[in-house]
Design a protein around this motif. Sequence first.
Motif, short mmCIF file in Angstrom:
data_model
loop_
_atom_site.label_atom_id
_atom_site.label_comp_id
_atom_site.label_asym_id
_atom_site.label_seq_id
_atom_site.Cartn_x
_atom_site.Cartn_y
_atom_site.Cartn_z
N VAL A 27 36.81 42.63 54.73
CA VAL A 27 37.34 42.56 53.11
C VAL A 27 36.06 42.59 52.32
O VAL A 27 34.94 42.04 52.75
CB VAL A 27 38.19 41.36 53.14
N GLU A 28 36.07 43.02 51.13
CA GLU A 28 34.83 42.90 50.16
C GLU A 28 34.93 41.51 49.61
O GLU A 28 35.94 41.03 49.06
CB GLU A 28 35.02 43.90 49.02
N ILE A 29 33.55 40.93 49.51
CA ILE A 29 33.34 39.44 49.09
C ILE A 29 32.59 39.72 47.83
O ILE A 29 31.69 40.25 47.60
CB ILE A 29 32.81 38.66 50.05
N VAL A 30 33.24 39.10 46.74
CA VAL A 30 32.65 39.23 45.46
C VAL A 30 32.34 37.69 44.95
O VAL A 30 33.18 36.90 45.12
CB VAL A 30 33.27 39.92 44.41
N GLU A 31 31.23 37.39 44.15
CA GLU A 31 30.82 36.09 43.53
C GLU A 31 31.72 36.04 42.12
O GLU A 31 31.61 37.15 41.32
CB GLU A 31 29.61 35.77 43.56
N SER A 52 38.68 31.35 27.85
CA SER A 52 37.76 32.24 28.58
C SER A 52 38.21 32.79 29.92
O SER A 52 37.94 33.96 29.92
CB SER A 52 36.34 31.31 28.86
N ILE A 53 38.91 32.13 30.44
CA ILE A 53 39.53 32.61 31.59
C ILE A 53 40.72 33.50 31.41
O ILE A 53 41.21 34.38 32.20
CB ILE A 53 39.86 31.61 32.89
N THR A 54 41.46 33.15 30.17
CA THR A 54 42.60 34.11 29.73
C THR A 54 42.32 35.36 29.54
O THR A 54 42.91 36.38 29.77
CB THR A 54 43.42 33.28 28.80
N ALA A 55 40.98 35.45 28.93
CA ALA A 55 40.41 36.63 28.41
C ALA A 55 39.94 37.70 29.49
O ALA A 55 39.60 38.91 29.37
CB ALA A 55 39.24 36.48 27.79
N VAL A 56 39.77 37.08 31.02
CA VAL A 56 39.35 38.00 31.95
C VAL A 56 40.31 38.84 32.56
O VAL A 56 41.57 38.11 32.68
CB VAL A 56 38.93 36.82 33.07
N ASP A 57 40.01 40.03 33.17
CA ASP A 57 40.95 40.94 33.88
C ASP A 57 40.73 40.60 35.21
O ASP A 57 39.71 41.08 36.05
CB ASP A 57 40.65 42.17 33.46
N PHE A 58 41.40 39.65 35.70
CA PHE A 58 41.35 39.00 37.38
C PHE A 58 41.70 40.29 38.20
O PHE A 58 41.47 40.14 39.32
CB PHE A 58 42.10 37.90 37.38
N SER A 59 42.42 41.42 37.64
CA SER A 59 42.83 42.39 38.51
C SER A 59 41.69 42.96 39.34
O SER A 59 41.59 43.81 40.14
CB SER A 59 43.69 43.46 37.96
N VAL A 60 40.33 42.89 38.60
CA VAL A 60 39.07 43.29 39.38
C VAL A 60 39.03 42.61 40.80
O VAL A 60 38.25 43.42 41.67
CB VAL A 60 37.90 43.23 38.72
N TYR A 61 39.60 41.47 41.12
CA TYR A 61 39.48 40.92 42.27
C TYR A 61 40.72 41.15 43.30
O TYR A 61 40.64 40.57 44.23
CB TYR A 61 39.47 39.40 41.92
N ASN A 62 41.42 42.15 43.01
CA ASN A 62 42.47 42.56 43.73
C ASN A 62 42.00 42.84 45.16
O ASN A 62 41.08 43.66 45.24
CB ASN A 62 43.28 43.99 43.23
N GLU A 63 42.68 42.32 45.96
CA GLU A 63 42.28 42.71 47.89
C GLU A 63 40.89 42.41 48.24
O GLU A 63 40.44 42.84 48.82
CB GLU A 63 42.56 44.36 47.90
N LYS A 64 40.33 41.56 47.36
CA LYS A 64 39.04 40.77 47.67
C LYS A 64 38.85 39.58 47.99
O LYS A 64 39.88 38.72 47.52
CB LYS A 64 38.06 41.35 46.58
N ALA A 65 38.01 38.97 48.48
CA ALA A 65 37.63 37.64 48.80
C ALA A 65 36.83 37.10 47.74
O ALA A 65 35.73 37.99 47.32
CB ALA A 65 37.27 37.35 50.19
#
Length: 166
Positions: A27-31, A52-65
């Motif tokens: 799995v890809e691990i991102v910080e 701030s966190i509402t404005a983030v597109d969290f889908s960039v973390y899909n299937e990642k750790a």
Amino acid sequence: MDQKILINKAETSGIIAFDLLKYKPTVEIVELDIKDHLFMGMIVKEKEFKESITAVDFSVYNEKAVAIVCSTDAIIPPWALMMLMEKLSPYTVYADLNNAETILLDLWKRRLMYADLKSYRNQKVVVRAGTDYDPSLYLLAAGLLKPFVKTLMYGEIGLPKVIFKN
């Protein structure tokens, strides 16, 4: 002329290799740096943090750790971490408050702990040597294999170091 038959003693030894690399997570691990969501990069203010966190597109973390870090010396209250996880949870396969290297090691250990080791029962097993493996992986492997194996070794099949024999 007299012919000599060469016998590969490593092949005939009956030793089975246990390769830690087989259990390394893929799995890809991102910080994710919390600092980017703090007021002035230092202070958790509830309203600003939520915005701030509402404005983030969290889908960039899909299937990642996700390794959640804070590169500043800010005090992060538990509720802020919980809000962050609420946003991450639909996407990430794993998240923790640690750096990427620690996350990798944690996931690697989990894969080892949940591995089916029954095929090593009553076998002569060598845990393959690797220079870039964390020593704690060898510690864990020895503990997990000991109840199953007849002989536990370290190194390579051709020249193993015997750890114990049953």
